[in-house]
Write a protein that holds these residues in place. Structure first.
Motif, PDB file in Angstrom:
ATOM      1  N   ASP A  53       0.825  -1.211   0.000  1.00 41.79           N
ATOM      2  CA  ASP A  53       0.000   0.000   0.000  1.00 41.79           C
ATOM      3  C   ASP A  53       0.861   1.264   0.000  1.00 41.79           C
ATOM      4  O   ASP A  53       0.480   2.279  -0.597  1.00 41.79           O
ATOM      5  N   ASN A  54       1.996   1.198   0.677  1.00 41.34           N
ATOM      6  CA  ASN A  54       2.874   2.378   0.720  1.00 41.34           C
ATOM      7  C   ASN A  54       3.391   2.729  -0.674  1.00 41.34           C
ATOM      8  O   ASN A  54       3.425   3.905  -1.060  1.00 41.34           O
ATOM      9  N   PHE A  55       3.781   1.709  -1.448  1.00 43.01           N
ATOM     10  CA  PHE A  55       4.263   1.951  -2.812  1.00 43.01           C
ATOM     11  C   PHE A  55       3.133   2.443  -3.711  1.00 43.01           C
ATOM     12  O   PHE A  55       3.340   3.330  -4.543  1.00 43.01           O
ATOM     13  N   VAL A  56       1.945   1.861  -3.542  1.00 41.27           N
ATOM     14  CA  VAL A  56       0.791   2.296  -4.338  1.00 41.27           C
ATOM     15  C   VAL A  56       0.476   3.762  -4.060  1.00 41.27           C
ATOM     16  O   VAL A  56       0.208   4.551  -4.974  1.00 41.27           O
ATOM     17  N   GLN A  57       0.544   4.141  -2.785  1.00 43.28           N
ATOM     18  CA  GLN A  57       0.264   5.525  -2.405  1.00 43.28           C
ATOM     19  C   GLN A  57       1.279   6.484  -3.020  1.00 43.28           C
ATOM     20  O   GLN A  57       0.913   7.546  -3.541  1.00 43.28           O
ATOM     21  N   VAL A 223      14.968  14.385  -6.438  1.00 39.15           N
ATOM     22  CA  VAL A 223      14.391  13.334  -5.593  1.00 39.15           C
ATOM     23  C   VAL A 223      14.785  13.498  -4.124  1.00 39.15           C
ATOM     24  O   VAL A 223      13.994  13.210  -3.227  1.00 39.15           O
ATOM     25  N   THR A 224      15.998  13.995  -3.856  1.00 37.94           N
ATOM     26  CA  THR A 224      16.410  14.172  -2.460  1.00 37.94           C
ATOM     27  C   THR A 224      15.599  15.270  -1.785  1.00 37.94           C
ATOM     28  O   THR A 224      15.294  15.187  -0.591  1.00 37.94           O
ATOM     29  N   ALA A 247      12.907   3.826  -0.873  1.00 40.75           N
ATOM     30  CA  ALA A 247      13.230   2.561  -1.549  1.00 40.75           C
ATOM     31  C   ALA A 247      13.196   2.728  -3.063  1.00 40.75           C
ATOM     32  O   ALA A 247      14.068   2.216  -3.774  1.00 40.75           O
ATOM     33  N   ILE A 248      12.208   3.456  -3.566  1.00 47.76           N
ATOM     34  CA  ILE A 248      12.121   3.691  -5.017  1.00 47.76           C
ATOM     35  C   ILE A 248      13.284   4.556  -5.496  1.00 47.76           C
ATOM     36  O   ILE A 248      13.886   4.294  -6.537  1.00 47.76           O
ATOM     37  N   SER A 249      13.640   5.565  -4.711  1.00 44.17           N
ATOM     38  CA  SER A 249      14.663   6.514  -5.146  1.00 44.17           C
ATOM     39  C   SER A 249      16.073   5.931  -5.132  1.00 44.17           C
ATOM     40  O   SER A 249      16.943   6.399  -5.871  1.00 44.17           O
ATOM     41  N   ILE A 250      16.322   4.927  -4.279  1.00 47.35           N
ATOM     42  CA  ILE A 250      17.679   4.367  -4.227  1.00 47.35           C
ATOM     43  C   ILE A 250      17.868   3.202  -5.197  1.00 47.35           C
ATOM     44  O   ILE A 250      18.991   2.707  -5.356  1.00 47.35           O
TER      45      ILE A 250
END
Length: 275
Positions: A53-57, A223-224, A247-250
């Protein structure tokens, strides 16, 4: 027996350093899969229930993808300029018989000793007067400037181990200077190019100090800077979305490093021995 004990001790030491390095990354990915309720109760426990859910959000919000695009654009433009300028300047310093080449080389290497922090206020005033704050150019210029000293040094050290006879053979065959560089010399520097690309792509992608100084508009954030969006009113943080965004950004720098690691190692050691 003593040698075996020393070997095991060294192995345990390396394992300890590895765990220290990799634990924060693993923990971020685990935390990103935990519901926000669990994170608020005990952030360091293993997840009782995995959720995406966190990634979907984060993805539905759309902001992080825009920030990643800004970072990708700045990183790509900066790398192209860094490689082009450092490769050509390094070739001129290493192979052109010019009287002032040693002084020019010293000028570039001196830039390694200049702290980034002392340039922030002058650059901010200059950007403000020229109207280029909150633009990609405001980010690209200092990235290229501070990357050139080490990049030029790496190219010069590599070019010094290329025999001059190779260039002389190209001249005798009627090749121009540009053709000798483009078709003979530069292709040999593949490991150096990959080393510089991987090193500075990660550094530029993760840059915060320049972004925090020169960028204030949401549309221009990297992104930072964008990760601060998950801090709400009164300092309240949506930790689940924050860890998912991290997690997505790294992922891009991790993929770059592990895919190019072999060439990075070879490029770092190029020139250490001749032959």
């Amino acid at each position: 027996m003593k040698r075996r004990l020393l070997k095991y001790s060294f192995g345990l030491l390396i394992l300890g350093f590895l765990l220290i390095q990799i634990y924060p990354v693993i923990w971020v990915f685990i935390a990103s899969l935990k519901p926000s309720v669990e994170l608020s109760i005990n952030a360091f426990s293993l997840p009782k229930k995995l959720t995406f859910d966190n990634f979907v959000q984060v993805i539905n919000d759309g902001k992080i993808l825009g920030y990643m695009w800004n970072s990708l654009k700045i990183t790509t433009i900066s790398l192209v300029l860094i490689l082009f300028l450092s490769a050509t300047v390094g070739f001129a310093i290493a192979k052109f018989q010019v009287k002032y080449n040693p002084k020019l080389y010293s000028f570039f290497t001196f830039g390694i000793m200049v702290p980034v922090q002392i340039t922030l206020i002058p650059l901010f005033i200059f950007y403000s007067n020229t109207g280029i704050l909150n633009t990609s150019f405001a980010m690209v210029l200092p990235q290229v400037g501070f990357a050139l000293p080490l990049s030029v040094m790496m190219f010069v050290n590599f070019y010094n181990f290329i025999p001059n006879e190779l260039i002389e053979a190209g001249v005798m065959d009627g090749c121009s200077t540009y053709r000798i560089f483009g078709q003979i010399i530069f292709p040999l520097a593949k490991n150096t190019v990959i080393t510089i690309s991987s090193m500075y792509s990660i550094l530029i992608w993760n840059d915060f100090i320049f972004a925090n100084t020169f960028i204030s508009e949401s549309a221009a954030k990297t992104v930072t800077m964008g990760l601060k969006d998950y801090v709400g009113a009164f300092g309240n943080v949506n930790w689940g979305a924050t860890y998912a965004a991290i997690a997505i950004s790294i992922l891009p720098p991790l993929l770059i490093y592990f895919s190019l690691n072999k060439w990075v190692t070879a490029g770092m050691t190029a020139g250490a021995t001749k032959g």
